[in-house]
Enzyme design. Structure first.
Site, PDB file in Angstrom:
ATOM      1  N   TYR A  18       0.649  -1.624   0.039  1.00  0.00           N
ATOM      2  CA  TYR A  18      -0.021   0.396  -0.004  1.00  0.00           C
ATOM      3  C   TYR A  18       0.839   1.268  -0.284  1.00  0.00           C
ATOM      4  CZ  TYR A  18      -3.530   2.948   1.033  1.00  0.00           C
ATOM      5  OH  TYR A  18      -4.510   4.145   0.863  1.00  0.00           O
ATOM      6  N   HIS A  22       1.431   4.517  -2.888  1.00  0.00           N
ATOM      7  CA  HIS A  22       1.255   5.278  -3.475  1.00  0.00           C
ATOM      8  C   HIS A  22       2.388   6.183  -3.507  1.00  0.00           C
ATOM      9  CE1 HIS A  22      -3.075   4.696  -1.847  1.00  0.00           C
ATOM     10  NE2 HIS A  22      -3.330   5.417  -1.984  1.00  0.00           N
ATOM     11  N   TYR A  41      -4.697  16.064   1.805  1.00  0.00           N
ATOM     12  CA  TYR A  41      -5.411  15.338   1.747  1.00  0.00           C
ATOM     13  C   TYR A  41      -4.256  13.563   2.257  1.00  0.00           C
ATOM     14  CZ  TYR A  41      -7.616  11.099  -0.539  1.00  0.00           C
ATOM     15  OH  TYR A  41      -7.909   9.613  -0.386  1.00  0.00           O
ATOM     16  N   TRP A  77      -7.586   3.775 -10.681  1.00  0.00           N
ATOM     17  CA  TRP A  77      -7.074   3.630 -10.208  1.00  0.00           C
ATOM     18  C   TRP A  77      -7.490   2.376  -8.985  1.00  0.00           C
ATOM     19  CZ3 TRP A  77      -2.044   4.470  -7.475  1.00  0.00           C
ATOM     20  CH2 TRP A  77      -1.532   4.406  -6.568  1.00  0.00           C
ATOM     21  N   TRP A  78      -8.486   2.649  -8.194  1.00  0.00           N
ATOM     22  CA  TRP A  78      -9.395   2.022  -7.711  1.00  0.00           C
ATOM     23  C   TRP A  78      -9.086   0.527  -7.845  1.00  0.00           C
ATOM     24  CZ3 TRP A  78     -14.875   4.854  -6.844  1.00  0.00           C
ATOM     25  CH2 TRP A  78     -14.348   5.711  -6.326  1.00  0.00           C
TER      26      TRP A  78
END
Length: 105
Positions: A18, A22, A41, A77-78
């Protein structure tokens, strides 16, 4: 500016992947988030529960987790992240909004 906080759920053993994904966030996704008015964010990881806590500030009514207004880049992206997170049938991350109860500037 509206503040939006939320929880997502990381699959066990996927923490490093993860973070790696990112760290290499696609430039077109960065641009799309900026164009959509998403600012400040951050995503935090609680290692005891494997829960991800997200926070962002948005200029409109929508946010980065809104599947009703998601564009093609966000959906891509999802799809890319769906193997390491708990997701809905459309591969959007299962997102639980968190109610703000206090704020101090």
């Amino acid at each position: 500016m509206k503040r939006f906080a939320f929880k997502m759920f990381l699959k066990p053993g996927c923490e490093a992947e993860y973070e790696r994904r990112h760290a290499l966030l696609w430039e077109e996704l960065r641009q799309q988030l900026s164009d959509a008015g998403v600012r400040n964010y951050s995503i935090f990881w609680d290692k005891d529960t494997n829960i991800l806590f997200g926070y962002q500030e948005v200029t409109g009514e929508s946010n980065s987790q809104d599947s009703d207004t998601a564009d093609e880049i966000t959906r891509k992206w999802w799809d890319y992240m769906s193997d390491i997170m708990e997701v809905n049938p459309d591969n959007s991350p299962i997102t639980v909004p968190v109610k703000e109860v206090f704020h101090l500037d």
